[in-house]
Design a protein around this motif. Structure first.
Motif, PDB file in Angstrom:
ATOM      1  N   GLU A   1      17.544 -34.887 -24.446  1.00 49.28           N
ATOM      2  CA  GLU A   1      18.030 -34.981 -25.828  1.00 49.28           C
ATOM      3  C   GLU A   1      19.558 -35.056 -25.878  1.00 49.28           C
ATOM      4  O   GLU A   1      20.123 -35.804 -26.663  1.00 49.28           O
ATOM      5  N   ILE A   2      20.207 -34.310 -25.009  1.00 50.75           N
ATOM      6  CA  ILE A   2      21.672 -34.304 -25.020  1.00 50.75           C
ATOM      7  C   ILE A   2      22.240 -35.597 -24.458  1.00 50.75           C
ATOM      8  O   ILE A   2      23.135 -36.194 -25.043  1.00 50.75           O
TER       9      ILE A   2
ATOM     10  N   LEU B   1      18.623 -25.451 -18.722  1.00 46.98           N
ATOM     11  CA  LEU B   1      17.916 -26.268 -19.703  1.00 46.98           C
ATOM     12  C   LEU B   1      16.661 -26.899 -19.109  1.00 46.98           C
ATOM     13  O   LEU B   1      16.609 -27.191 -17.913  1.00 46.98           O
ATOM     14  N   CYS B   2      15.653 -27.130 -19.942  1.00 50.05           N
ATOM     15  CA  CYS B   2      14.492 -27.907 -19.529  1.00 50.05           C
ATOM     16  C   CYS B   2      14.865 -29.385 -19.569  1.00 50.05           C
ATOM     17  O   CYS B   2      15.831 -29.769 -20.228  1.00 50.05           O
TER      18      CYS B   2
ATOM     19  N   LYS C   1      27.947 -34.864 -15.806  1.00 52.09           N
ATOM     20  CA  LYS C   1      27.766 -34.308 -17.144  1.00 52.09           C
ATOM     21  C   LYS C   1      26.631 -33.287 -17.150  1.00 52.09           C
ATOM     22  O   LYS C   1      26.768 -32.199 -17.709  1.00 52.09           O
TER      23      LYS C   1
ATOM     24  N   CYS D   1      13.522 -31.754 -21.082  1.00 53.99           N
ATOM     25  CA  CYS D   1      13.449 -32.348 -22.424  1.00 53.99           C
ATOM     26  C   CYS D   1      14.725 -32.119 -23.228  1.00 53.99           C
ATOM     27  O   CYS D   1      15.157 -32.991 -23.977  1.00 53.99           O
ATOM     28  N   LEU D   2      15.374 -30.970 -23.030  1.00 51.87           N
ATOM     29  CA  LEU D   2      16.641 -30.739 -23.738  1.00 51.87           C
ATOM     30  C   LEU D   2      17.794 -31.522 -23.114  1.00 51.87           C
ATOM     31  O   LEU D   2      18.651 -32.046 -23.817  1.00 51.87           O
TER      32      LEU D   2
ATOM     33  N   LYS E   1      20.639 -38.446 -23.867  1.00 56.88           N
ATOM     34  CA  LYS E   1      20.009 -39.656 -24.407  1.00 56.88           C
ATOM     35  C   LYS E   1      19.747 -40.711 -23.338  1.00 56.88           C
ATOM     36  O   LYS E   1      20.406 -41.751 -23.290  1.00 56.88           O
TER      37      LYS E   1
ATOM     38  N   ASN F   1      27.604 -30.054 -15.566  1.00 57.22           N
ATOM     39  CA  ASN F   1      28.440 -29.245 -16.439  1.00 57.22           C
ATOM     40  C   ASN F   1      27.657 -28.629 -17.584  1.00 57.22           C
ATOM     41  O   ASN F   1      27.892 -27.483 -17.952  1.00 57.22           O
ATOM     42  N   LEU F   2      26.711 -29.382 -18.114  1.00 56.66           N
ATOM     43  CA  LEU F   2      25.844 -28.817 -19.154  1.00 56.66           C
ATOM     44  C   LEU F   2      25.094 -27.606 -18.625  1.00 56.66           C
ATOM     45  O   LEU F   2      25.048 -26.551 -19.255  1.00 56.66           O
TER      46      LEU F   2
END
Lengths: 107, 107
Positions: free
Chosen positions: A63-64, A56-57, A46, A59-60, A66, A49-50
């Motif tokens: 957040e996605i 992304l850092c 996942k 921290c993001l 979790k 793929n993100l």
DNA sequence: CAACTATTTCAACTTATTTTGAAACGCTAA
DNA sequence: TTAGCGTTTCAAAATAAGTTGAAATAGTTG
């Protein structure tokens, strides 16, 4: 040991059992299975793929998906070790992005 | 939580964090990671590649990879469950061959 | 049906991977 | 230099995956 006739015939046509075995190189197998192992965990796949959509850092990403910091770090490290992603420090943050190799495995 | 400015900007451009997250479907991830798991074991990956050269009975696979019957059966079953190979009984033997899906993952 | 061969199943065991939470590290800004 | 935030590291615990060998199943042949 007996062998079914039609298979035996096909195998002979291809140079016999040894010739077939030799077409599959253990070194290639070992390398590729390591990549697949990194991809075999849903969370890691996942994240890959993100990141293929957007660097992304941590921290993001967190957040996605979790999840806990340490768990995330563990999985990011496996993706990194297998050459699928890379991270570059940017001030306080580390920005992760997919490598050329990683892009191959986008779903 | 703070976020690096350039990333934040890029994320906004793509519709925000939720929009990005929604592009990655958990169902697809779960399915694909199962396939990768099957491919992540060197013995299994080797067998898949052998079968992509030539359909084989269990006894011939065993001769090539030099392993025990039960171990081989265990791994063949995982490849089968994940849709990478299929077996058809032919008299006393079971002949395994790669599926269309399996052919995608030939090294 | 009995003997035979190929293959699978099972449960106990071993090994590998993942999760957890606390502590440590690295960078930035005051 | 100290405080604060983002991230990693570590070792212990939990979980998952792979291995083993004996027993079972399924098809074949006499």
């Amino acid at each position: 040991m007996e062998i079914p006739k039609p298979i035996q015939k096909q195998v002979q046509k291809k140079g016999g059992i040894r010739a077939i075995a030799d077409l599959v190189e253990d070194k290639d197998i070992a390398h590729q299975s390591r990549v697949y192992h990194a991809l075999s965990e849903p969370l890691r796949l996942k994240i890959l793929n993100l990141l293929s959509i957007q660097p992304l850092c941590v921290c993001l990403i967190k957040e996605i998906v979790k999840t806990s910091d340490s768990k995330l770090s563990y999985h990011l490290n496996i993706l990194k070790e297998s050459g699928l992603i890379e991270g570059k420090q940017q001030g306080n943050w580390i920005i992760y992005y997919v490598t050329k190799l990683g892009r191959k495995y986008r779903i």
